[in-house]
Design a protein around this motif. Structure first.
Motif, PDB file in Angstrom:
ATOM      1  N   UNK A   1      16.636  -2.905  79.857  1.00 22.82           N
ATOM      2  CA  UNK A   1      15.449  -3.692  79.500  1.00 22.82           C
ATOM      3  C   UNK A   1      15.409  -3.953  78.000  1.00 22.82           C
ATOM      4  N   UNK A   2      15.733  -2.944  77.191  1.00 21.57           N
ATOM      5  CA  UNK A   2      15.762  -3.129  75.738  1.00 21.57           C
ATOM      6  C   UNK A   2      16.765  -4.207  75.362  1.00 21.57           C
ATOM      7  N   UNK A   3      17.926  -4.193  75.982  1.00 23.20           N
ATOM      8  CA  UNK A   3      19.011  -5.120  75.652  1.00 23.20           C
ATOM      9  C   UNK A   3      18.637  -6.592  75.850  1.00 23.20           C
ATOM     10  N   UNK A   4      17.803  -6.888  76.840  1.00 20.37           N
ATOM     11  CA  UNK A   4      17.447  -8.288  77.104  1.00 20.37           C
ATOM     12  C   UNK A   4      16.150  -8.706  76.413  1.00 20.37           C
ATOM     13  N   UNK A   5      15.551  -7.817  75.630  1.00 17.68           N
ATOM     14  CA  UNK A   5      14.281  -8.094  74.965  1.00 17.68           C
ATOM     15  C   UNK A   5      14.527  -8.402  73.498  1.00 17.68           C
TER      16      UNK A   5
ATOM     17  N   UNK B   1      10.808   9.998  78.097  1.00 13.00           N
ATOM     18  CA  UNK B   1      12.161   9.454  77.981  1.00 13.00           C
ATOM     19  C   UNK B   1      12.055   8.163  77.184  1.00 13.00           C
ATOM     20  N   UNK B   2      12.987   7.950  76.254  1.00 14.03           N
ATOM     21  CA  UNK B   2      13.007   6.693  75.510  1.00 14.03           C
ATOM     22  C   UNK B   2      14.418   6.386  75.035  1.00 14.03           C
ATOM     23  N   UNK B   3      14.636   5.117  74.721  1.00 10.03           N
ATOM     24  CA  UNK B   3      15.907   4.695  74.131  1.00 10.03           C
ATOM     25  C   UNK B   3      15.621   4.059  72.778  1.00 10.03           C
ATOM     26  N   UNK B   4      16.631   4.093  71.914  1.00  7.45           N
ATOM     27  CA  UNK B   4      16.548   3.489  70.586  1.00  7.45           C
ATOM     28  C   UNK B   4      17.908   2.909  70.229  1.00  7.45           C
ATOM     29  N   UNK B   5      17.892   1.769  69.544  1.00  7.99           N
ATOM     30  CA  UNK B   5      19.085   1.209  68.918  1.00  7.99           C
ATOM     31  C   UNK B   5      18.646   0.287  67.790  1.00  7.99           C
TER      32      UNK B   5
END
Length: 184
Positions: A55-59, A76-80
């Motif tokens: 989801x992050x990648x397409x936002x 839970x979370x992701x970061x880049x």
């Protein structure tokens, strides 16, 4: 474990494809609920981690996404922050479970935005040096991450989401919240 392990993590290591999930917006109750601790080795957590990254990648413009933002009350979370111009230290794409701040220093005020609050930005004071500990999805390996500048801000923003807080809760007051004039 140290920063080196985190920097080598890629979403491919999860072994499941990430789905693109809808992002919920304030005032959805899940955004103000403290997330539950998760078992980082469970298949559900691994799938959630992959979905967050997907989801992050397409936002456009998104540098982090937490489980509550996709309607899941979990820590839970992701970061880049790799491609963000304010990044000094970056560890690539990573997902952390049950993360906690161990050390923080050098508070600085800066403007923040959020996919769950798309119409506003706000000035928020956060630590610009940070040490965080969390577990990697899949293996459950506990890692410690030392960072600064924009990545430190992004981590605190996502940890706040997992604690039921939005950047609006951290702004100094109504005078520090602004209508967004451009959209990503």
């Amino acid at each position: 474990m140290s920063d080196e392990r985190v920097s080598s993590w890629t979403e491919d290591e999860l072994g499941v494809p990430g789905r693109v999930l809808p992002v919920v917006r304030a005032p959805e109750p899940v955004l103000s609920t403290v997330g539950a601790d998760v078992d980082p080795t469970s298949p559900e957590t691994v799938q959630l981690a992959a979905d967050l990254v997907g989801t992050m990648r397409v936002s456009p413009g998104c540098v982090g996404l937490a489980a509550p933002q996709v309607g899941v009350s979990a820590r839970v979370f992701c970061v880049d922050v790799t491609d963000h111009p304010k990044t000094r230290t970056g560890h690539g794409t990573f997902v952390l479970c049950n993360a906690e701040v161990l050390e923080s220093s050098r508070n600085e005020k800066a403007r923040e935005g959020c996919m769950s609050v798309p119409d506003f930005t706000g000035d928020v004071k956060r630590a610009s040096r940070l040490v965080v500990r969390g577990a990697l999805p899949g293996t459950g390996e506990v890692v410690t991450l030392t960072t600064d500048a924009f990545e430190a801000r992004a981590l605190q923003h996502e940890i706040d989401h997992c604690a039921g807080l939005l950047f609006l809760d951290r702004a100094a007051g109504a005078h520090a919240i602004y209508a967004r004039t451009t959209y990503l």
